[in-house]
Scaffold this motif. Structure first.
Motif, PDB file in Angstrom:
ATOM      1  N   THR A   4       0.861  -1.179   0.000  1.00 20.28           N
ATOM      2  CA  THR A   4       0.000   0.000   0.000  1.00 20.28           C
ATOM      3  C   THR A   4       0.900   1.232   0.000  1.00 20.28           C
ATOM      4  N   ILE A   5       0.278   2.367  -0.209  1.00 18.62           N
ATOM      5  CA  ILE A   5       1.017   3.633  -0.182  1.00 18.62           C
ATOM      6  C   ILE A   5       1.666   3.826   1.202  1.00 18.62           C
ATOM      7  N   PHE A   6       0.992   3.345   2.248  1.00 20.63           N
ATOM      8  CA  PHE A   6       1.564   3.502   3.593  1.00 20.63           C
ATOM      9  C   PHE A   6       2.751   2.549   3.791  1.00 20.63           C
ATOM     10  N   GLY A   7       2.687   1.382   3.151  1.00 18.92           N
ATOM     11  CA  GLY A   7       3.833   0.479   3.185  1.00 18.92           C
ATOM     12  C   GLY A   7       5.053   1.140   2.575  1.00 18.92           C
ATOM     13  N   ALA A  27       4.254   7.944  12.360  1.00 16.25           N
ATOM     14  CA  ALA A  27       3.209   8.965  12.228  1.00 16.25           C
ATOM     15  C   ALA A  27       3.719  10.044  11.278  1.00 16.25           C
ATOM     16  N   PHE A  28       2.828  10.464  10.387  1.00 13.40           N
ATOM     17  CA  PHE A  28       3.234  11.456   9.373  1.00 13.40           C
ATOM     18  C   PHE A  28       2.035  12.335   9.022  1.00 13.40           C
ATOM     19  N   LYS A  29       2.334  13.503   8.426  1.00 12.71           N
ATOM     20  CA  LYS A  29       1.262  14.437   8.076  1.00 12.71           C
ATOM     21  C   LYS A  29       0.449  13.898   6.905  1.00 12.71           C
ATOM     22  N   ASP A  30      -0.867  14.047   7.009  1.00 15.26           N
ATOM     23  CA  ASP A  30      -1.755  13.655   5.908  1.00 15.26           C
ATOM     24  C   ASP A  30      -1.514  14.593   4.719  1.00 15.26           C
ATOM     25  N   VAL A  31      -1.440  14.012   3.531  1.00 15.48           N
ATOM     26  CA  VAL A  31      -1.153  14.794   2.328  1.00 15.48           C
ATOM     27  C   VAL A  31      -2.334  15.697   1.951  1.00 15.48           C
ATOM     28  N   ASN A  32      -3.509  15.387   2.447  1.00 16.17           N
ATOM     29  CA  ASN A  32      -4.716  16.162   2.128  1.00 16.17           C
ATOM     30  C   ASN A  32      -5.421  16.524   3.442  1.00 16.17           C
ATOM     31  N   PRO A  33      -4.820  17.460   4.190  1.00 12.89           N
ATOM     32  CA  PRO A  33      -5.269  17.691   5.575  1.00 12.89           C
ATOM     33  C   PRO A  33      -6.692  18.239   5.667  1.00 12.89           C
ATOM     34  N   ILE A  39      -2.645  14.306  11.217  1.00 15.23           N
ATOM     35  CA  ILE A  39      -1.553  13.338  11.249  1.00 15.23           C
ATOM     36  C   ILE A  39      -2.140  11.938  11.185  1.00 15.23           C
ATOM     37  N   LEU A  40      -1.456  11.062  10.481  1.00  8.94           N
ATOM     38  CA  LEU A  40      -1.848   9.653  10.413  1.00  8.94           C
ATOM     39  C   LEU A  40      -0.854   8.852  11.245  1.00  8.94           C
ATOM     40  N   ILE A  41      -1.378   8.066  12.172  1.00  5.42           N
ATOM     41  CA  ILE A  41      -0.543   7.232  13.042  1.00  5.42           C
ATOM     42  C   ILE A  41      -0.822   5.784  12.655  1.00  5.42           C
ATOM     43  N   MET A  85     -10.687   6.357  13.304  1.00  6.25           N
ATOM     44  CA  MET A  85     -10.221   5.241  12.481  1.00  6.25           C
ATOM     45  C   MET A  85     -11.381   4.836  11.584  1.00  6.25           C
ATOM     46  N   ASN A  86     -11.223   4.959  10.287  1.00  2.00           N
ATOM     47  CA  ASN A  86     -12.280   4.587   9.351  1.00  2.00           C
ATOM     48  C   ASN A  86     -12.160   3.116   8.982  1.00  2.00           C
ATOM     49  N   ASN A  87     -13.301   2.441   8.943  1.00  2.88           N
ATOM     50  CA  ASN A  87     -13.330   1.024   8.560  1.00  2.88           C
ATOM     51  C   ASN A  87     -14.281   0.833   7.383  1.00  2.88           C
ATOM     52  N   ALA A  91     -17.475   4.170   5.738  1.00  4.13           N
ATOM     53  CA  ALA A  91     -16.729   5.116   6.578  1.00  4.13           C
ATOM     54  C   ALA A  91     -15.696   5.889   5.772  1.00  4.13           C
ATOM     55  N   GLY A  92     -15.512   5.492   4.515  1.00  2.00           N
ATOM     56  CA  GLY A  92     -14.588   6.222   3.652  1.00  2.00           C
ATOM     57  C   GLY A  92     -13.139   5.774   3.756  1.00  2.00           C
ATOM     58  N   GLN A  93     -12.920   4.537   4.215  1.00  2.00           N
ATOM     59  CA  GLN A  93     -11.537   4.054   4.275  1.00  2.00           C
ATOM     60  C   GLN A  93     -10.995   3.909   2.851  1.00  2.00           C
ATOM     61  N   SER A  94      -9.909   4.605   2.567  1.00  2.00           N
ATOM     62  CA  SER A  94      -9.366   4.573   1.201  1.00  2.00           C
ATOM     63  C   SER A  94      -8.011   3.888   1.118  1.00  2.00           C
ATOM     64  N   VAL A  95      -7.346   3.699   2.247  1.00  2.00           N
ATOM     65  CA  VAL A  95      -6.048   3.006   2.246  1.00  2.00           C
ATOM     66  C   VAL A  95      -6.179   1.773   3.140  1.00  2.00           C
ATOM     67  N   LEU A  96      -5.879   0.622   2.563  1.00  2.00           N
ATOM     68  CA  LEU A  96      -6.056  -0.641   3.300  1.00  2.00           C
ATOM     69  C   LEU A  96      -4.832  -0.953   4.152  1.00  2.00           C
ATOM     70  N   VAL A  98      -4.402  -0.115   8.393  1.00  2.00           N
ATOM     71  CA  VAL A  98      -5.015   0.550   9.558  1.00  2.00           C
ATOM     72  C   VAL A  98      -4.273   1.840   9.914  1.00  2.00           C
ATOM     73  N   HIS A  99      -5.044   2.901  10.112  1.00  2.00           N
ATOM     74  CA  HIS A  99      -4.433   4.189  10.470  1.00  2.00           C
ATOM     75  C   HIS A  99      -5.372   4.974  11.363  1.00  2.00           C
ATOM     76  N   LEU A 100      -4.763   5.664  12.305  1.00  2.00           N
ATOM     77  CA  LEU A 100      -5.499   6.521  13.221  1.00  2.00           C
ATOM     78  C   LEU A 100      -5.305   7.957  12.745  1.00  2.00           C
ATOM     79  N   HIS A 101      -6.414   8.620  12.403  1.00  2.00           N
ATOM     80  CA  HIS A 101      -6.336  10.039  12.042  1.00  2.00           C
ATOM     81  C   HIS A 101      -6.271  10.850  13.331  1.00  2.00           C
ATOM     82  N   MET A 102      -5.381  11.809  13.393  1.00  2.00           N
ATOM     83  CA  MET A 102      -5.329  12.757  14.507  1.00  2.00           C
ATOM     84  C   MET A 102      -5.587  14.143  13.919  1.00  2.00           C
TER      85      MET A 102
HETATM   86  P1  5GP Z   1      -8.867   6.949   4.967  1.00  2.00           P
HETATM   87  O1  5GP Z   1      -9.698   7.658   3.936  1.00  2.00           O
HETATM   88  O2  5GP Z   1      -8.410   5.593   4.458  1.00  2.00           O
HETATM   89  O3  5GP Z   1      -9.433   6.890   6.344  1.00  2.00           O
HETATM   90  O4  5GP Z   1      -7.548   7.831   5.121  1.00  2.00           O
HETATM   91  C1  5GP Z   1      -6.481   7.763   4.241  1.00  2.00           C
HETATM   92  C2  5GP Z   1      -5.748   9.065   4.346  1.00  2.00           C
HETATM   93  O5  5GP Z   1      -4.481   8.902   3.735  1.00  2.00           O
HETATM   94  C3  5GP Z   1      -6.430  10.235   3.628  1.00  2.00           C
HETATM   95  O6  5GP Z   1      -6.723  11.255   4.570  1.00  2.00           O
HETATM   96  C4  5GP Z   1      -5.416  10.672   2.590  1.00  2.00           C
HETATM   97  O7  5GP Z   1      -5.370  12.066   2.428  1.00  2.00           O
HETATM   98  C5  5GP Z   1      -4.122  10.109   3.125  1.00  2.00           C
HETATM   99  N1  5GP Z   1      -3.141   9.776   2.107  1.00  2.00           N
HETATM  100  C6  5GP Z   1      -3.377   9.065   0.969  1.00  2.00           C
HETATM  101  N2  5GP Z   1      -2.236   8.916   0.276  1.00  2.00           N
HETATM  102  C7  5GP Z   1      -1.270   9.554   0.986  1.00  2.00           C
HETATM  103  C8  5GP Z   1       0.137   9.751   0.760  1.00  2.00           C
HETATM  104  O8  5GP Z   1       0.726   9.305  -0.213  1.00  2.00           O
HETATM  105  N3  5GP Z   1       0.807  10.448   1.714  1.00  2.00           N
HETATM  106  C9  5GP Z   1       0.199  10.934   2.828  1.00  2.00           C
HETATM  107  N4  5GP Z   1       0.967  11.610   3.696  1.00  2.00           N
HETATM  108  N5  5GP Z   1      -1.117  10.769   3.073  1.00  2.00           N
HETATM  109  C10 5GP Z   1      -1.839  10.087   2.153  1.00  2.00           C
END
Ligand code: 5GP
Length: 113
Positions: A4-7, A27-33, A39-41, A85-87, A91-96, A98-102
């Motif tokens: 995944t992108i997080f991997g 933990a890193f900053k979300d690219v689309n805050p 922050i995603l943990i 945490m979206n599931n 819930a709009g989970q887009s990255v498979l 697990v991540h905690l949004h802060m």
């Molecule tokens: P979800 O929608 O799965 O709960 O959250 C996934 C989050 O990952 C979204 O808020 C999205 O902006 C973030 N995200 C997706 N791709 C990337 C990336 O390549 N880098 C970072 N830093 N965040 C990402």
């Protein structure tokens, strides 16, 4: 295997603004805050969805929350923050992975959309 992108962020194959890292989490900053601080943990271990967290992950998942607490102190977040945490699809989970949004830095509405 974690492709995944997080991997890729864990493996430093793509860049991210990392705010915290230890042996089992990063933990890193979300690219689309969605807030001034977003922050995603995540655990370094791949768990695809919250629904697939098992008893053996209790310590790991608990750790994500204590990392959030550390980050709040580090970034001097004194006015509160939200952990989400979206599931799955609804819930709009887009990255498979697990991540905690802060989320912090503004007044957050409730209920969420
Ligand atoms: P979800 O929608 O799965 O709960 O959250 C996934 C989050 O990952 C979204 O808020 C999205 O902006 C973030 N995200 C997706 N791709 C990337 C990336 O390549 N880098 C970072 N830093 N965040 C990402």
């Amino acid at each position: 295997m974690n492709d995944t992108i997080f991997g890729k962020i864990i493996n430093k194959e793509i860049p991210a603004e990392i705010v915290y890292e230890d042996d089992i989490s990063i933990a890193f900053k979300d690219v689309n805050p969605q807030a001034p601080i977003h922050i995603l943990i995540i655990p370094k271990k791949l768990i695809d969805m919250p629904q697939n967290i098992t008893d053996e992950d209790d310590n790991l998942v608990g750790h994500l929350f204590s990392v959030a607490s550390k980050i709040a102190k580090k970034l001097n977040i004194t006015n509160g923050y939200r952990l989400v945490m979206n599931n799955g699809q609804d819930a709009g989970q887009s990255v498979l992975h697990v991540h905690l949004h802060m989320l912090a830095g503004r007044k957050l509405t409730w209920p969420p959309g």
